[in-house]
Design an enzyme around this catalytic site. Sequence first.
Site, PDB file in Angstrom:
ATOM      1  CB  VAL B 102      54.196  37.009  51.277  1.00  0.00           C
ATOM      2  CG1 VAL B 102      54.192  36.877  52.800  1.00  0.00           C
ATOM      3  CG2 VAL B 102      53.069  36.192  50.671  1.00  0.00           C
ATOM      4  CG  ASP B 210      44.659  26.298  47.050  1.00  0.00           C
ATOM      5  OD1 ASP B 210      44.811  25.318  46.284  1.00  0.00           O
ATOM      6  OD2 ASP B 210      45.168  27.402  46.851  1.00  0.00           O
TER       7      ASP B 210
END
Lengths: 213, 868
Positions: B102, B210
């Site tokens: 990221v 998740d």
Amino acid sequence: MSYDADMETSPTLLGRLRQSPADQDAWQAFMDRYGGMIDRWCRSWGLQPADIDDIRQNVLLDLAKQMANFQYDATRSFRAYLKTICRRTWCDYCKNRREMGSGSSSFFVILKSVQAEEQFVTEFEEEWNRELLEMAMREVRGRVQEHTWRAFEGMTREGLSGAEVAERLGMKVGAVWVAKSKVQKMLQDTVQRLEAEPVSMSQEADDTQTVNP
Amino acid sequence: MEVSQCPSMDQWREMLDEGGGDTDRSPLFDHLEGCAACREALDRMTEQTSEWTSWRALLRDPRVSWPDPLDEAPAQTAQEGLPEIPGYEILEKIGQGGMGVVYKARHKTLGRIVALKFLRDHRLDDPHLRRRFRQEAALAARLQHPNIVQVFDYNTFDEEAYISCEFVEGGTLAERLREQLLTAQEAARLTEVLARGIQAAHEANVLHRDLKPANILLAKPNPRVQLVGEAETIVLNGETLIPKLADFGLARAQEQSQLTHGSVVMGTPSYMPPEQARSEPFWSSVAVDIYGLGAILYESVTGRPPFRASTALETLRLVTETEPVRPRVLQPQLPMDLETICLKCLRKNPIDRYASADELAEDLRCFLNHQPIHAKPVTRLRRAILWTRRHPIMALLILACSVLGLGLVATMAAFLVSMQSKNKELAKLNFDLMTQAELVRKQEQTNKEQQQQLQRQKQALDHSLKSMAATLSAYSEVIRTDRRFFIDEDQEFRKRIMYKTLEAQTQLVALMKDNDDLLLEQARALHSMSGLSQSLGQSDQAARYAKQAIASWERWEFLAARVDPSSKHLLEAGVCRMDLGNALMSLQSHQEAIRWYQEAIEYLIRYQPSEPRQRAETLIILAEANNHVATLLIHHDPQGLSQVAKYLSAARQAIRQSQDLEPLPRAVFSLAQTELHEGTVAANTGAADKARRHYLNAVHILEDASAEPVRQFTKVKLQAWAYRDLGLWHRRHGPPEETFQWMSKSINQWSLLLAGNPQHAPYRFELAGQRGVLGECFFKKQQFKEAAQNYHMALSDALIISRAFPHQWSYVQLLAQLCLVVRRDREALGISLADIPLVDAASFLEPFAAPGPYAEAAGKLLKELQKK
């Protein structure tokens, strides 16, 4: 190729323990792997957690004892040897549990035990198979190119078609097929070699390439 | 170049055997692509071989762990530095998640700060991951909610796929939890906010799948950022934050679930519901996220995920097969309601969880508003389902009970301490009063009032101590003796409750010290502690507690001017002496046990209740005490046989008197016991026929006895003895057929006993011996197979107990004798020499061969064993 059998290190945990019962690392790994298997087996027979702890510990201990005491006959397969000690181990403990059924007639309990024994031996052997396979995979993995392994993994583990794998890896479909076949064959050879007890892993690693039809 | 003809097998083989070299094999590859026959041939050569079949199946076995992918990625990224993406200015790398890297970046035209999330580069060419990536982006972009990280765009650049999403300043919940746990209120509020966000996603037909602390971002509110809708905020440790759900990494619309690929498990094992861990086809439901929210709540208050093991595989196993540790075990101060809510989310069966995220949010709101929650610890339906696996409910009930009990004890201890300091204050006050005559009168008044109040408080305290002691005693009595609850149950669990109760009682008794009023309760508590200890197999503790209890009673008797014959304490003190005798019997202190039984008899004779039923009951206990003495004399006192008759006739008389007053179910058992003893005495004095009559009497009495569940154990045990004695009698006097019948019956009963208490070696000893006798019967009948089977079992049992108690001569002796018999007859039995534990038997015998009481017998057996 000749070697002094006693000088080689056994590739499998059970082999290692047989050779040197004091090997702490092998013992720990052995407990982890086969302990899990015994847990599963116990649960499948509906045993209580407290009993499972007891059984796991004692069966493993007994197994180690059996291995130390019961001589491995090198003219027979190690697999057969393992099954024998496994059965002997089980015999010591199944009777211990025979009376633990919920008060059913002894005939039923015995029958149940016989089935339990079969399952125990089978699962034990399967666990050993898994160990062998994992070992072989690690070894073969290091001997082939990355894309060859990936092709094999895609087609076997993930169950993809040759075309899908080819697309993913940017390979020719034919090359994927060959890669899969090749790894498979190497695995077969390696498993076979590892199964023979005891054999040094490193020593033969380079020889397999030149096996002739 | 075209290979028109199929290559020969040898050619293929050659290719397979060649190393990883780069010889150009393209023509062969091309041919293979078009030629199914050759592909099959190749498969036959490598895959379809008979040896490989089982291994091939293992390749799909999830329990096999594959070698890790060769991870060259990090090195590459480090070398390359920050990537360049058209339209964005990459500012810095802010993280590396399970899915990818990221970056923080600025959108060049909009000036907006965004987070760019890349696929992990080394799997870039994996079409499945890419498909998942695109799905994630498309779905997440559909979601607009202030508590969900906003996805703006997704694209690929230089074969690298990325997502552009809202940049959130602040850490993740996972980071936060590493430093500090949340309070119950904080955790409940956080989960509520997340649940409402999840609800919004569910309404848009998107599952997260998740959920875990690492995917929960805690944003600092930023007034410059325009938010769509009002963001729900939480306050953690005084700081206002906006929780945001990130990384809908596994999210796919429910209708697309058929894309679920093979058996590859997606998600993070520790936070994964069992249905997902098992890759069940129907795991794609809202229940998955409810579970995830429960897991987050769990970790927020306990600091650990519901399931965690050293390997992912083991974690998966825990997830599917075990219950999570209850949060209150880890954090005892956690409110019960919050635990209930949390565990409801984590139920194994999706149907048992909250039906929607909203429902969960509502219940959390109720909890926060101190309103009753809707979730019940255990529903009545569930209770019925769990009837056979009773312990979860028992755990709940009993832990609640003992935690409450311990809490009370703690409060009282604190109260006592404060009372002591108050007394000191009073003393000081008194002193001051003496010097300040002026205030004397006035203060004395207050002083008196205070003292009166203290007196009242002390009385109240004594009262509650008393009632608590009584409750605990009654309670421990139930868990100790009520076999209906515990036959075939989890013994460990039962033990745990017993220890808890014992602990509570110990604390209580410590508080009651030096309090004469409480002597009786103290004695009772100590007595029940003795019972608990005995049930836990700690006979030495049991004996010690029983002696303390007896001392308390004796002190009470000493303080009491006169003991009324109808005083219940006579019965209690008598029974306590019997229990002490039992404990001593377990400790093999037979002579001492006999003395206490004799005292018990004195007490029981003194007790004269007015109620006929109570008298009848007392008489039976009296008979039992006499029977116990007889048992000890028969088995452990060679000279005692002459006295046995005295005790047995006393027992008989007591039973008769009792039955005259009122017929009690347990009377027949005492009678049977007496008959058995009389049989033994007769047998030992050479009156064989008389002995058999007594044994048969016992059998008949027991067969007629209708045993309620509570007495089932006694019945089985006495029957076991009776059948055994008859079997042994016939073995000596014939006929063989009878021996066989009685022994079979006996073995059946002993097996039942052992099933109830597998650790009890004496049962196993009996079984081993009797199976040996049965083996002998079969052998005489020439039924060798059955004989061998019985001998096998006998040997194995004898080996087990000898291993466990190598100092027990009778066990070792039995093992050796069995070995000798089996070795002698091994050919007919078809038992190989290797299967007879001769070496073990010899090694157990050796210590006994050293000078001592068994030296001669052991030496003889050893010599026999060592004969070839």
